[in-house]
Scaffold this active site. Structure first.
Site, PDB file in Angstrom:
ATOM      1  N   ARG A 113       0.809  -1.223   0.000  1.00 39.31           N
ATOM      2  CA  ARG A 113       0.000   0.000   0.000  1.00 39.31           C
ATOM      3  C   ARG A 113       0.848   1.282   0.000  1.00 39.31           C
ATOM      4  O   ARG A 113       0.399   2.324   0.464  1.00 39.31           O
ATOM      5  CB  ARG A 113      -0.987   0.008   1.170  1.00 39.31           C
ATOM      6  N   HIS A 124      -0.842  10.699 -27.777  1.00 34.80           N
ATOM      7  CA  HIS A 124      -1.153   9.388 -27.219  1.00 34.80           C
ATOM      8  C   HIS A 124      -1.993   8.561 -28.189  1.00 34.80           C
ATOM      9  O   HIS A 124      -1.819   7.337 -28.291  1.00 34.80           O
ATOM     10  CB  HIS A 124      -1.904   9.544 -25.893  1.00 34.80           C
ATOM     11  N   GLU A 145      -4.048  16.865 -10.963  1.00 35.74           N
ATOM     12  CA  GLU A 145      -4.559  17.225 -12.285  1.00 35.74           C
ATOM     13  C   GLU A 145      -6.064  17.500 -12.267  1.00 35.74           C
ATOM     14  O   GLU A 145      -6.813  17.092 -13.151  1.00 35.74           O
ATOM     15  CB  GLU A 145      -4.239  16.116 -13.307  1.00 35.74           C
ATOM     16  N   LYS A 189       7.501  22.577 -14.114  1.00 38.34           N
ATOM     17  CA  LYS A 189       6.613  21.482 -13.728  1.00 38.34           C
ATOM     18  C   LYS A 189       6.379  21.466 -12.230  1.00 38.34           C
ATOM     19  O   LYS A 189       5.267  21.208 -11.764  1.00 38.34           O
ATOM     20  CB  LYS A 189       7.169  20.138 -14.195  1.00 38.34           C
ATOM     21  N   ARG A 215      -2.992  21.648 -13.940  1.00 38.24           N
ATOM     22  CA  ARG A 215      -1.974  20.668 -14.319  1.00 38.24           C
ATOM     23  C   ARG A 215      -2.281  20.015 -15.665  1.00 38.24           C
ATOM     24  O   ARG A 215      -1.385  19.518 -16.343  1.00 38.24           O
ATOM     25  CB  ARG A 215      -1.835  19.604 -13.227  1.00 38.24           C
ATOM     26  N   LYS A 250       3.097  11.103 -11.252  1.00 38.08           N
ATOM     27  CA  LYS A 250       2.236  10.301 -12.115  1.00 38.08           C
ATOM     28  C   LYS A 250       2.949   8.991 -12.434  1.00 38.08           C
ATOM     29  O   LYS A 250       4.087   8.999 -12.907  1.00 38.08           O
ATOM     30  CB  LYS A 250       1.942  11.037 -13.420  1.00 38.08           C
ATOM     31  N   ASN A 258      -0.389  18.554 -20.494  1.00 36.47           N
ATOM     32  CA  ASN A 258      -0.707  17.580 -21.538  1.00 36.47           C
ATOM     33  C   ASN A 258      -0.791  18.207 -22.927  1.00 36.47           C
ATOM     34  O   ASN A 258      -1.333  17.589 -23.849  1.00 36.47           O
ATOM     35  CB  ASN A 258      -2.034  16.881 -21.205  1.00 36.47           C
ATOM     36  N   HIS A 260      -0.431  16.018 -25.940  1.00 44.26           N
ATOM     37  CA  HIS A 260      -0.494  14.619 -25.541  1.00 44.26           C
ATOM     38  C   HIS A 260      -1.777  13.915 -25.974  1.00 44.26           C
ATOM     39  O   HIS A 260      -1.771  12.695 -26.169  1.00 44.26           O
ATOM     40  CB  HIS A 260      -0.323  14.500 -24.028  1.00 44.26           C
ATOM     41  N   HIS A 303       7.568   8.366 -27.651  1.00 44.93           N
ATOM     42  CA  HIS A 303       6.628   9.271 -26.990  1.00 44.93           C
ATOM     43  C   HIS A 303       6.885  10.738 -27.330  1.00 44.93           C
ATOM     44  O   HIS A 303       5.957  11.483 -27.684  1.00 44.93           O
ATOM     45  CB  HIS A 303       6.692   9.058 -25.481  1.00 44.93           C
ATOM     46  N   GLU A 351       9.543  17.723 -24.872  1.00 48.02           N
ATOM     47  CA  GLU A 351       8.920  18.060 -23.587  1.00 48.02           C
ATOM     48  C   GLU A 351       9.500  19.349 -23.007  1.00 48.02           C
ATOM     49  O   GLU A 351       8.812  20.069 -22.287  1.00 48.02           O
ATOM     50  CB  GLU A 351       9.096  16.903 -22.593  1.00 48.02           C
TER      51      GLU A 351
END
Length: 381
Positions: free
Chosen positions: A131, A261, A246, A236, A250, A153, A254, A257, A276, A195
């Site tokens: 956990r 993606h 997000e 960032k 935030r 993330k 993206n 993206h 990517h 990026e």
């Protein structure tokens, strides 16, 4: 924004301010060799699992294991295959079972030595085993140093889309060794540079202008490279501190993206066709052209963004992806699985110009579909 005209060769520290979960990003050369001391100082008495891939292991694993041992950290390595396909349920299970078999406890750490794939997978493992275990990022690609290693993330891909399975789990420390970037191919470095450019295009027009002036020096190495990484991390870190999960601003991170993606999924995550950062570059160019089409952005800014990406050796159009074969319906399915979709409504990061990105909610799917059809028709012409 910090002054960008005085690059320094000294090690830099960027703080991610998240209260009791705050952590440092150390940026500079020699940090793999110094990793043991830096980790032991912050996480005394830990044992660890070092997760890496076969390519990075050949280059950097021995140095890291020596550093950890010299600091008294008992660490076990796990070497996985290189490539995007490692972000899978199969490798997640393998890594989880390896950590448990090593009898690591909640207070111990998973150390990610690699690019974004290894960092995302390892962070997910650290977030779910017992956990939640401690987690250290040692990113070895430019993309990972400026983006995926910062902000918590983590996750893996589903056959239905990228990064659809994961958790938010912040690292305890990020060690961005600028020296390891010298081992990257030009293609890999350029993919990471996409990026870096993203931060300028979102809300830092001065940074974008600085990149236009210093791109060649950044690719060549030296203090401009470290400063570009540090400024990206500062950008960032500020966004993550304001919106960790997000829920709002935030989402701006993206930019490019949603399109990118969808293209990666259509390529079945085949890195020979598209990595990517290349997907993000095409996605950012598409976002600017789509914004022009919607009357939001002037064409000169869109062309300026494209030209800078192209000068860095990055693709900006779908037809530059080897192999072709991108039905609009398939791309729309990928876009529909984007994590920013809310109750079926499409959300895109669009722009009003260089450094003026914004979150556009409830974007008309028909407009997106028509735009992509025209982009593909242009490619076929």
């Amino acid at each position: 924004m910090t002054a960008l005209l005085e690059p320094t060769t000294a090690r830099q520290t960027v703080r991610v301010d998240l209260g009791e979960r705050s952590y440092d990003i150390l940026i500079g050369p020699g940090l793999v060799a110094a990793a043991g001391a830096e980790i032991a100082r912050r996480l005394p008495g830990i044992r660890a699992m070092v997760v890496t891939d076969a390519t990075v292991a050949d280059l950097h694993l021995a140095a890291l294991m020596t550093s950890l041992a010299s600091a008294g950290i008992d660490a076990t390595p796990l070497v996985l295959p290189a490539g995007e396909k490692t972000k899978s349920f199969e490798r997640l299970e393998e890594t989880v079972e390896a950590v448990i078999a090593a009898r690591l406890e909640r207070g111990d750490a998973v150390i990610a030595l690699g690019g974004g794939v290894i960092g995302d997978l390892s962070g997910f493992v650290a977030g779910i085993v017992r956990r939640g275990m401690r987690f250290v990022q040692i990113p070895t690609s430019l993309l990972a140093q400026v983006d995926s290693s910062v902000g918590g993330k983590t996750g893996i891909n589903s056959p239905q889309g990228k990064n659809l399975v994961g958790v938010f789990h912040q690292p305890a420390l990020v060690l961005a060794d600028t020296g390891v970037l010298d081992t990257l191919s030009r293609r890999e470095f350029a993919a990471g540079y996409a990026e870096v450019v993203k931060y300028g295009l979102i809300d830092r027009p001065d940074f974008f202008a600085w990149l236009e002036r210093h791109r060649e020096a950044i690719f060549a190495g030296g203090p401009e490279r470290a400063e570009a990484i540090a400024e990206s991390c500062r950008a960032k870190a500020a966004v993550v501190a304001a919106d960790e999960r997000e829920d709002g601003a935030r989402a701006l991170l993206n930019l490019g993206h949603t399109f990118g993606h969808a293209l990666e999924a259509a390529c079945h995550y085949d890195s020979d066709r598209l990595v990517h950062g290349e997907g993000v570059a095409i996605g950012m160019a598409l976002a600017h052209r789509f914004s022009v089409r919607l009357g939001l952005c002037n064409g000169q800014d869109a062309v300026r963004a494209e030209r800078h990406l192209e000068a860095a050796g990055l693709p900006t159009r779908i037809d530059q992806i080897p192999g072709g074969g991108f039905p609009v319906a398939e791309l729309m399915r990928g876009i529909g699985q984007d994590k920013k979709v809310s109750r079926g409504r499409l959300t895109f990061i669009l722009t009003r110009g260089i450094g003026a990105a914004f979150v556009a909610r409830d974007v008309d799917p028909a407009a997106v579909e028509a735009f992509l059809a025209d982009e593909l028709a242009h490619a076929a012409a």
